[in-house]
Write a protein that holds these residues in place. Sequence first.
Motif, mmCIF file in Angstrom:
data_model
loop_
_atom_site.group_PDB
_atom_site.id
_atom_site.type_symbol
_atom_site.label_atom_id
_atom_site.label_comp_id
_atom_site.label_asym_id
_atom_site.label_seq_id
_atom_site.Cartn_x
_atom_site.Cartn_y
_atom_site.Cartn_z
ATOM 1 N N GLU A 34 1.123 -1.228 0.070
ATOM 2 C CA GLU A 34 -0.161 -0.084 0.113
ATOM 3 C C GLU A 34 0.940 1.216 0.230
ATOM 4 O O GLU A 34 1.875 1.163 0.736
ATOM 5 N N ALA A 35 0.570 2.432 -0.716
ATOM 6 C CA ALA A 35 1.328 3.558 -0.867
ATOM 7 C C ALA A 35 0.618 4.538 0.217
ATOM 8 O O ALA A 35 -0.588 4.301 0.891
ATOM 9 N N PRO A 42 -5.100 8.951 -4.189
ATOM 10 C CA PRO A 42 -4.541 7.876 -4.066
ATOM 11 C C PRO A 42 -3.027 8.018 -4.936
ATOM 12 O O PRO A 42 -2.971 8.648 -5.996
ATOM 13 N N LEU A 43 -1.986 7.281 -4.446
ATOM 14 C CA LEU A 43 -0.503 7.411 -4.973
ATOM 15 C C LEU A 43 -0.236 6.229 -5.930
ATOM 16 O O LEU A 43 -1.020 4.999 -5.630
ATOM 17 N N ARG A 78 -5.620 3.999 -0.658
ATOM 18 C CA ARG A 78 -4.858 5.256 -0.907
ATOM 19 C C ARG A 78 -3.599 5.188 -1.749
ATOM 20 O O ARG A 78 -2.515 5.701 -1.653
ATOM 21 N N GLY A 79 -3.719 4.067 -2.666
ATOM 22 C CA GLY A 79 -2.780 3.993 -3.569
ATOM 23 C C GLY A 79 -1.639 2.609 -3.376
ATOM 24 O O GLY A 79 -1.983 2.139 -2.623
ATOM 25 N N LEU A 80 -1.021 2.522 -4.295
ATOM 26 C CA LEU A 80 -0.221 1.270 -4.281
ATOM 27 C C LEU A 80 1.075 1.400 -4.986
ATOM 28 O O LEU A 80 1.475 2.464 -5.797
ATOM 29 N N HIS A 81 2.249 0.740 -4.369
ATOM 30 C CA HIS A 81 3.458 0.852 -4.875
ATOM 31 C C HIS A 81 3.456 -0.685 -5.607
ATOM 32 O O HIS A 81 3.513 -1.858 -4.841
#
Length: 303
Positions: A34-35, A42-43, A78-81
Amino acid sequence: MVQVTVPASSANLGAGFDALGIALTLYNRVFMEEADGTVEKPLCIIESLDGAQIPTDETNMVYQSAKTLFERCGRPFRGLHIMQESNIPMTRGLGSSSACLVAGLVGANALLGSPLSLSDISDLAAFLEGHPDNTAPALYGGLVASVMDGGRVHSVSVPVSEQIRFAVFIPDFELKTEYARAILPKQVQREDAVYNLSRAALMTASLFSGRLDNLRVAVQDRLHQPYRFPLIPGADKIFYLAYELGAYAVAISGAGPSILAIIDAGNRDFTKNAELELKRSELKGWQVTVLSCDQNGVSVIFK
Ligand code: HSE
């Protein structure tokens, strides 16, 4: 961080259009965490680990399917790497888009503590892909027969005979699945439907039981391959070549353009001979690689 490993797949196996598929020992690997973005913003951080040209924005399929899973589970996103290793060639009929979908869904599910079962994920993956014949093998491994009914996928995965291998002929050009589906007729004759459904049943039973003498008849198809041959320059020659080198059965892999040949595990010179013939003929730009059936499907570990 989770690491998801997901196999390539070859759909249809000739007559089993949108129903049969097999997982193959060629894998994409995805690392995901999770980012630190916000729900409002969101990232999206995406890296290719092997130089493969993949989308690094929100259009990335791993990102999109992971986001869908967060939303489906009602969890804040919240976004993802994401880091991707893409060994499955793209737009070649070897299930690369299903592998990305499955990797995103399975990775996100693991990050969230596994709220969805494998069967829920199979339903969602097939819904996103439009048909289950690549997504189910990518998830379960083996030879998978699937039916989509009312939004649910009913699948059975069986191991295939140890006696066989899968030679995949991969060209240097792409074929978009949407296009290769759009050209198919909307209606079929009853005799063609019977022709295919009897063969799809025979293919499953024969691969499972090792009745390899049936495969050449079982692989024949009237629903999609005749229409797709003109989209794959050289396909007829590859079919001829593979049968000449002793293949039990040859089919367009998924929507193409790759060609799948089912061969005997003892046919050890198949690759060498096929490479020689490819070099000798005007079939430039085709590569051949021999794979086995992956019996396990997707796997996920925490790093
Ligand atoms: N069953 C699908 C088709 C597979 O043939 O269009 C696409 O990968």
